[in-house]
Design a protein around this motif. Structure first.
Motif, PDB file in Angstrom:
ATOM      1  N   TYR A  97      33.422   1.384  28.645  1.00 17.55           N
ATOM      2  CA  TYR A  97      33.943   1.400  28.897  1.00 17.55           C
ATOM      3  C   TYR A  97      35.257   0.955  28.051  1.00 17.55           C
ATOM      4  CZ  TYR A  97      38.668   2.150  32.442  1.00 17.55           C
ATOM      5  OH  TYR A  97      39.815   1.796  33.028  1.00 17.55           O
ATOM      6  N   PRO A 154      33.005  10.030  33.198  1.00 19.34           N
ATOM      7  CA  PRO A 154      32.993   9.854  34.280  1.00 19.34           C
ATOM      8  C   PRO A 154      34.233   8.554  34.685  1.00 19.34           C
ATOM      9  CG  PRO A 154      32.006   8.822  32.190  1.00 19.34           C
ATOM     10  CD  PRO A 154      32.184   9.507  31.397  1.00 19.34           C
ATOM     11  N   ILE A 160      29.303   5.668  25.798  1.00 20.13           N
ATOM     12  CA  ILE A 160      30.005   7.508  26.798  1.00 20.13           C
ATOM     13  C   ILE A 160      30.005   8.562  26.589  1.00 20.13           C
ATOM     14  CG2 ILE A 160      31.296   7.918  28.497  1.00 20.13           C
ATOM     15  CD1 ILE A 160      32.939   5.282  28.600  1.00 20.13           C
ATOM     16  N   ARG A 164      25.081   2.855  29.064  1.00 21.58           N
ATOM     17  CA  ARG A 164      26.550   2.974  28.882  1.00 21.58           C
ATOM     18  C   ARG A 164      27.443   1.778  29.162  1.00 21.58           C
ATOM     19  NH1 ARG A 164      28.179   8.764  32.028  1.00 21.58           N
ATOM     20  NH2 ARG A 164      27.968   9.627  29.859  1.00 21.58           N
ATOM     21  N   TYR A 185      29.998   7.751  40.454  1.00 20.57           N
ATOM     22  CA  TYR A 185      31.005   7.051  38.709  1.00 20.57           C
ATOM     23  C   TYR A 185      30.968   7.354  37.446  1.00 20.57           C
ATOM     24  CZ  TYR A 185      32.717   4.357  42.606  1.00 20.57           C
ATOM     25  OH  TYR A 185      32.661   3.969  44.521  1.00 20.57           O
ATOM     26  N   CYS A 186      29.473   7.485  37.450  1.00 20.06           N
ATOM     27  CA  CYS A 186      29.081   7.599  36.011  1.00 20.06           C
ATOM     28  C   CYS A 186      27.901   8.629  35.641  1.00 20.06           C
ATOM     29  CB  CYS A 186      28.314   6.060  35.565  1.00 20.06           C
ATOM     30  SG  CYS A 186      27.778   5.811  33.668  1.00 20.06           S
ATOM     31  N   CYS A 242      31.848  -3.536  31.179  1.00 19.40           N
ATOM     32  CA  CYS A 242      30.761  -2.407  30.605  1.00 19.40           C
ATOM     33  C   CYS A 242      31.573  -2.613  29.595  1.00 19.40           C
ATOM     34  CB  CYS A 242      31.639  -1.002  31.575  1.00 19.40           C
ATOM     35  SG  CYS A 242      30.212   0.295  30.969  1.00 19.40           S
ATOM     36  N   ILE A 262      31.787  -1.897  38.182  1.00 20.15           N
ATOM     37  CA  ILE A 262      31.280  -2.630  37.253  1.00 20.15           C
ATOM     38  C   ILE A 262      32.288  -1.931  35.311  1.00 20.15           C
ATOM     39  CG2 ILE A 262      29.131  -2.819  38.065  1.00 20.15           C
ATOM     40  CD1 ILE A 262      28.479  -1.305  36.041  1.00 20.15           C
ATOM     41  N   ASN A 263      33.263  -1.599  35.960  1.00 19.54           N
ATOM     42  CA  ASN A 263      33.986  -1.390  34.778  1.00 19.54           C
ATOM     43  C   ASN A 263      34.938  -2.511  34.586  1.00 19.54           C
ATOM     44  OD1 ASN A 263      36.108  -2.356  36.219  1.00 19.54           O
ATOM     45  ND2 ASN A 263      36.751   0.126  36.251  1.00 19.54           N
ATOM     46  N   CYS A 304      35.125   3.222  38.739  1.00 25.40           N
ATOM     47  CA  CYS A 304      33.700   2.168  38.908  1.00 25.40           C
ATOM     48  C   CYS A 304      33.193   0.533  39.045  1.00 25.40           C
ATOM     49  CB  CYS A 304      33.006   2.411  37.964  1.00 25.40           C
ATOM     50  SG  CYS A 304      31.801   1.585  37.304  1.00 25.40           S
ATOM     51  N   CYS A 329      35.367   5.911  35.149  1.00 24.13           N
ATOM     52  CA  CYS A 329      35.314   4.271  34.507  1.00 24.13           C
ATOM     53  C   CYS A 329      36.436   3.759  35.477  1.00 24.13           C
ATOM     54  CB  CYS A 329      35.667   4.513  33.102  1.00 24.13           C
ATOM     55  SG  CYS A 329      33.548   4.814  32.459  1.00 24.13           S
TER      56      CYS A 329
END
Ligand code: SF4
Length: 392
Positions: free
Chosen positions: A380, A366, A387, A257, A359-360, A377, A373-374, A371, A368
């Motif tokens: 996202y 999810p 996703i 993702r 989160y994922c 990502c 690391i959004n 999260c 996001c």
């Protein structure tokens, strides 16, 4: 290949994993309580005898069982069940790590305990689990591979890892050697990666299908990075880069993702290798089978310095190659980046697990927003189909 993007992912995931490690529940087991001081393992006494075995040996035996069992949709539930069963068996003098044969001699009690604790935990956790995962409580099952037969689960998933030290103790010829037989056997291998392969495939002691590749690498991670149970001076074959990441479905989902895998190869190559199985996922989505990524080669041009470092790691740390190669396996691609960043394989794996579980999640919505690391990502920020169209 956008190496800066890949490095940013590896760095962020490892940073998150470094502050969110998921330790195996060793200190929760009654039989091991006295191995800890203030919640910290007393590493100075690992070679002290506890009954017939050293503490180090007993921890290795426990971790081997834990690595095999540590999978499925609700790891917390699995761990609670495992600890409760072990505590119950020990309270009845069925000391499965000290005397592995007890598990089989008293198989009626072992099976009763598994059924009892599985059903109890299902009663407590299944509704919340179903809500979080957009599923139904009756699908909650802690036996692996959706198996429903307790004897099969008991013998195949508990019995096989318990039998490994038992067979080694029979073979080693002497009480003194029995105290350390599993540790002695494991430390014979030139690297933790070679050791983890042999856990599965050794002609005499291999566990075959009872243990997956992911579980073998999880065991290596715990032995090398978490508890440092096998260390060899100046031997990078047992150091932080000496084993592969234990890729599981959580790791696969996050790395797909976020856009990591697609920087390494085109989707058509993943389809060819059955890593992406079109329309085989839930609700007509594409299924990601990350275990099929093993041995798959990076299809994009890779910077020279990454190829050089990759080869150093394969030859000197994993000890899986004798000659340099231009071909990089996707499963090992993050190793040179981690080494450059001074991050660890274990931190990267812990980060993937924590993000994948919290989160994922494995559905189209999810978490996001929260999260960690959004900001990097691609699912996202720029391609939501990563996703919505894929599941593990
Ligand atoms: S931002 Fe969303 S899709 Fe991306 S890794 Fe995090 S939870 Fe998964």
């Amino acid at each position: 290949m956008d190496i800066e993007f890949l490095s940013a992912i590896v760095c962020k995931v490892s940073g998150f994993g470094g502050s969110n490690p998921l330790d195996p529940p060793l200190k929760d087991v009654d039989a091991f309580n006295h191995f800890f001081h203030d919640d910290i393992l007393d590493t100075d006494r690992l070679d002290k005898k506890d009954g017939c075995c050293t503490r180090r040996e007993l921890i290795l035996r426990f971790l081997l069982l834990n690595a095999v069992l540590d999978q499925g949709p609700d790891i917390e539930g699995v761990r609670e069940m495992m600890v409760n069963i072990i505590d119950d068996l020990y309270s009845k003098e069925i000391r499965i790590f000290h005397k592995p044969l007890d598990f089989f001699k008293e198989i009626d009690i072992s099976v009763d305990d598994i059924i009892h604790h599985h059903d109890r935990i299902k009663g407590v956790r299944s509704k919340d689990w179903a809500d979080r995962n957009q599923s139904t409580p009756n699908k909650y099952n802690l036996y692996m591979d959706n198996c429903k037969q307790t004897l099969n689960y008991a013998i195949f998933r508990w019995g096989v890892p318990i039998a490994v030290p038992y067979l080694l103790s029979k073979d080693c010829g002497g009480e003194e050697k029995e105290a350390t037989c599993l540790g002695d056997y494991l430390s014979r291998f030139p690297s933790s990666e070679v050791m983890s392969e042999n856990l599965k495939s050794h002609h005499r002691y291999g566990m075959g299908k009872a243990i997956g590749d992911k579980a073998c690498h999880l065991f290596a991670k715990w032995v090398v990075s978490r508890f440092r149970l096998i260390e060899k001076d100046d031997d990078s074959g047992w150091g932080e880069y000496s084993y592969e990441v234990p890729f599981d479905s959580n790791a696969g989902r996050v790395l797909w993702r976020v856009g990591y895998f697609l920087e390494l190869a085109d989707e058509s190559e993943y389809i060819k290798k059955d890593v992406i199985q079109r329309e085989k996922g839930k609700e007509g989505t594409h299924y990601i089978r990350v275990t099929n990524i093993r041995k798959m080669i990076v299809g994009k041009e890779t910077p020279r310095h990454i190829v050089d470092l990759y080869n150093d790691i394969c030859i000197g740390h994993l000890k899986k190659a004798k000659m340099r190669s231009q071909k990089i396996q996707i499963q090992r691609f993050q190793h040179p980046i981690l080494m450059q960043q001074n991050n660890k394989v274990s931190e990267f794996d812990d980060g993937l697990i924590a993000i994948g579980r919290n989160y994922c999640l494995n559905h189209g919505n999810p978490d996001c927003k929260n999260c960690p690391i959004n900001d990097i990502c691609r699912g996202y920020n720029s391609d939501p189909s990563l996703i919505t169209n894929y599941r593990t």
